[in-house]
Design a protein around this motif. Structure first.
Motif, PDB file in Angstrom:
ATOM      1  N   ASN A  28     -27.579  66.800  -0.916  1.00  0.00           N
ATOM      2  CA  ASN A  28     -26.457  67.597  -0.435  1.00  0.00           C
ATOM      3  C   ASN A  28     -26.493  69.029  -0.944  1.00  0.00           C
ATOM      4  O   ASN A  28     -25.678  69.858  -0.538  1.00  0.00           O
ATOM      5  CB  ASN A  28     -25.126  66.940  -0.811  1.00  0.00           C
ATOM      6  N   LYS A  29     -27.422  69.314  -1.860  1.00  0.00           N
ATOM      7  CA  LYS A  29     -27.613  70.696  -2.297  1.00  0.00           C
ATOM      8  C   LYS A  29     -28.516  71.468  -1.334  1.00  0.00           C
ATOM      9  O   LYS A  29     -28.692  72.686  -1.475  1.00  0.00           O
ATOM     10  CB  LYS A  29     -28.201  70.724  -3.711  1.00  0.00           C
ATOM     11  N   LEU A  30     -29.107  70.735  -0.403  1.00  0.00           N
ATOM     12  CA  LEU A  30     -29.873  71.414   0.634  1.00  0.00           C
ATOM     13  C   LEU A  30     -28.946  72.324   1.426  1.00  0.00           C
ATOM     14  O   LEU A  30     -27.735  72.092   1.501  1.00  0.00           O
ATOM     15  CB  LEU A  30     -30.513  70.395   1.581  1.00  0.00           C
ATOM     16  N   ILE A 468     -35.941  57.729   9.950  1.00  0.00           N
ATOM     17  CA  ILE A 468     -34.511  57.863   9.679  1.00  0.00           C
ATOM     18  C   ILE A 468     -34.252  58.631   8.384  1.00  0.00           C
ATOM     19  O   ILE A 468     -33.097  58.796   7.986  1.00  0.00           O
ATOM     20  CB  ILE A 468     -33.822  56.482   9.595  1.00  0.00           C
ATOM     21  N   LEU A 469     -35.320  59.124   7.736  1.00  0.00           N
ATOM     22  CA  LEU A 469     -35.161  59.904   6.509  1.00  0.00           C
ATOM     23  C   LEU A 469     -35.339  61.397   6.735  1.00  0.00           C
ATOM     24  O   LEU A 469     -34.938  62.193   5.887  1.00  0.00           O
ATOM     25  CB  LEU A 469     -36.194  59.460   5.460  1.00  0.00           C
ATOM     26  N   THR A 470     -35.966  61.790   7.811  1.00  0.00           N
ATOM     27  CA  THR A 470     -36.341  63.189   7.971  1.00  0.00           C
ATOM     28  C   THR A 470     -35.318  64.001   8.760  1.00  0.00           C
ATOM     29  O   THR A 470     -34.884  63.580   9.840  1.00  0.00           O
ATOM     30  CB  THR A 470     -37.716  63.313   8.665  1.00  0.00           C
ATOM     31  N   PRO A 471     -34.936  65.162   8.236  1.00  0.00           N
ATOM     32  CA  PRO A 471     -34.036  66.044   8.998  1.00  0.00           C
ATOM     33  C   PRO A 471     -34.662  66.540  10.284  1.00  0.00           C
ATOM     34  O   PRO A 471     -33.957  67.080  11.142  1.00  0.00           O
ATOM     35  CB  PRO A 471     -33.786  67.209   8.017  1.00  0.00           C
ATOM     36  N   LEU A 472     -35.999  66.386  10.426  1.00  0.00           N
ATOM     37  CA  LEU A 472     -36.645  66.805  11.667  1.00  0.00           C
ATOM     38  C   LEU A 472     -36.339  65.857  12.821  1.00  0.00           C
ATOM     39  O   LEU A 472     -36.633  66.169  13.975  1.00  0.00           O
ATOM     40  CB  LEU A 472     -38.155  66.901  11.475  1.00  0.00           C
ATOM     41  N   LEU A 492     -26.742  66.151   4.608  1.00  0.00           N
ATOM     42  CA  LEU A 492     -27.986  65.441   4.865  1.00  0.00           C
ATOM     43  C   LEU A 492     -28.336  64.498   3.720  1.00  0.00           C
ATOM     44  O   LEU A 492     -28.900  63.425   3.934  1.00  0.00           O
ATOM     45  CB  LEU A 492     -29.122  66.443   5.067  1.00  0.00           C
ATOM     46  N   GLY A 493     -27.991  64.893   2.491  1.00  0.00           N
ATOM     47  CA  GLY A 493     -28.245  64.023   1.349  1.00  0.00           C
ATOM     48  C   GLY A 493     -27.492  62.718   1.457  1.00  0.00           C
ATOM     49  O   GLY A 493     -27.992  61.654   1.048  1.00  0.00           O
TER      50      GLY A 493
END
Length: 534
Positions: A28-30, A468-472, A492-493
């Motif tokens: 979530n710091k992204l 299901i893990l990638t923001p892409l 996203l985190g």
């Protein structure tokens, strides 16, 4: 109802809880997704330019021409970008899937039809069985192609809420099952035909191609895998995901929407306050008429598709591997939600007149307005990634690295799956990635004596588990938009931490199934084994 958003919760308790809590806080710091993809866009722009100046060329085995990496900050790149900005946005693939389905689901949901159907079907169902039902629908959801990512999660949330369980567990569990198990099914899908077609094209140039590959070549493996993954998905939702959501104090109610103002319509995702499975007489009549309307629509579609000269058949008169029928999934989903929803709304009075139809559709689009903004930068990033040729370079570089290690036998298969899982974080399209990897690895493993169908089955494991893990994955952004209806501060985190147990356990279990097939020499499908005979 007040609750502390999970993004700020400092999870205490078991080691897994602390680990996932740490991942969530770090994730979530992204930056905000829009800024994150803007940064990624700039990174790819700079990297592609440097590679272009260095005259980097990628040769994909089997390709007629080498791929030249093209740079963004070049005359060609700047010209490409300034002339395709709008096309990059409107050509962003999920828009063509998400928007029509949202319009249709909005009609069925806000008319009250979905709520009535769920109350009727699941109101008295055993609560313990719901996670496994979500796992079943999710894992088999690939038959709907990408529509599964848009349709299944919100419906699973409604099912859970109707049964008094945590709706966010249904929402996230439905997405995880649909995504992590995307490459397998008890049914033969268009994906089987697509993968087998790519594999066949690669094997045509091999001196000993092994058994012919067709859409049934992985069927035994797919069937066994789907059973394992369905049971595992239900277990994770029931024993890991939902208890953790309750420990975190994640809200079970959506935040208020500003425009759920259609006369008589239920707010987005809402259910009657009584949560009763008993329908009123008007609701029962509405459900019956809606079911009849749905049956008529289905019969019309089926009849049209089965006609000998049907325009929905392919040039060979069939449906696989490609046909207008398989390309009409979005239309079929759209019509199967819209028509029954309109009929139900008319019978019950939730859709009083024609002017209410665009209002309910507009309300559903407004709920996803954040995604429509994000889609702009997502479309630009993916377009640059594909145009520059960096995706090809990643696949070939990864293959060369694995080959240089000198792995042989089954450890090489595990290395291949790990590489596919890693590349899946960057190349979301399964067909695109298999096109690249098959051209490199099918010939390589054929020289080691492995059947192309076995390598194709191994690829399926890596192709699904990590997406299901990638923001892409653009549908992760769709999921985040849905999740923020319950947790406005979720990032996203939050999503990554809750998807991680599905990814890890699905990957291990799926590799376990493949290992059983390998150790016991079980056929992957009719006429397709592990090793090439002779």
């Amino acid at each position: 109802m007040t609750s502390t958003p999970s993004a700020s919760v400092k999870t205490r308790g078991s080691l897994p809880d602390r680990l996932l809590g740490g991942i969530e806080r770090v994730g979530n710091k992204l930056p905000d997704p829009f800024m994150l993809f803007l940064i990624l866009f700039l990174i790819v722009a700079v990297a592609s330019t440097a590679m272009a100046w260095a005259n980097v060329v990628v040769t994909v085995p089997g390709a007629t021409e080498a791929t030249v990496i093209k740079g963004f900050f070049t005359a060609e790149g700047l010209s490409w970008f300034t002339t395709t900005l709008g096309a990059n946005y409107l050509g962003f693939p999920p828009l063509a899937t998400v928007l029509p389905i949202l319009l249709a689901v909005g009609v069925a949901e806000k008319s009250g039809l979905l709520s009535a159907l769920i109350r009727k079907a699941f109101g008295s169902a055993p609560r313990w069985a719901l996670p496994y039902a979500v796992g079943f629908v999710g894992v088999l959801g690939s038959i709907m192609s990408d529509a599964a990512f848009v349709v299944i999660p919100p419906l699973a949330a409604l099912v859970f809420k109707a049964a008094g369980r945590h709706p966010v567990a249904g929402l996230l569990g439905g997405f995880a099952a649909a995504g992590a198990g995307y490459s397998t099914s008890m049914l033969v899908t268009s994906l089987d035909a697509l993968f087998s077609g790519i594999t066949t094209a690669v094997t045509e140039t091999l001196p000993n191609p092994g058994s012919p590959v067709n859409p049934l070549s992985n069927y035994f493996f797919n069937f066994a895998s789907s059973i394992v993954l369905i049971l595992l998905a239900g277990f994770i939702i029931d024993k890991i995901l939902e208890p953790r959501l309750r420990r975190q104090g994640v809200p079970t109610e959506e935040t208020a929407s500003e425009d759920d103002s259609v006369p008589g319509a239920l707010p987005s995702g809402a259910l009657p306050p009584s949560m009763s499975s008993t329908l009123t007489a008007v609701e029962r009549r509405g459900v019956l008429w809606a079911a009849a309307a749905g049956a008529v629509v289905a019969a019309v579609i089926l009849t049209g598709a089965l006609l000998p000269d049907s325009p929905w058949r392919n040039e060979d008169g069939g449906y696989l591997p490609k046909s207008p029928l398989l390309s009409s999934i979005v239309f079929i989903v759209f019509i199967m939600f819209t028509v029954p929803g309109l009929v139900y709304g008319k019978i019950t009075g939730t859709i009083a007149s024609g002017k209410d139809v665009p209002r309910v559709m507009g309300a559903s689009i407004k709920d996803m307005s954040g995604f429509l903004v994000l889609a702009f930068i997502l479309g630009q990033f993916i377009a640059l990634f594909n145009w520059s040729g960096i995706g090809n370079w990643l696949a070939v570089a990864g293959a060369s690295g694995l080959e240089s290690i000198g792995l042989t036998g089954y450890p090489a298969i595990i290395g291949f799956i790990l590489l596919a899982s890693l590349l899946n974080l960057f190349i979301i399209s399964g067909s695109a990635m298999w096109t690249l990897m098959a051209s490199v690895f099918v010939p390589m493993f054929a020289l080691l004596g492995f059947e192309p169908a076995f390598i194709q089955g191994a690829f399926r494991v890596g192709d699904s588990a990590t997406q299901i893990l990638t923001p892409l994955n653009p549908y992760m952004i769709v999921l985040l938009t849905m999740l923020r209806k319950y947790e406005p501060q979720a990032g996203l985190g939050t999503v990554i931490a809750r998807m991680l147990p599905f990814t890890v356990l699905f990957w291990l279990a799926w590799v376990g199934v493949l290992t059983v097939f390998f150790v016991f020499g079980l056929p992957m499908g009719p006429g397709n084994g592990i090793y090439i005979d002779g």
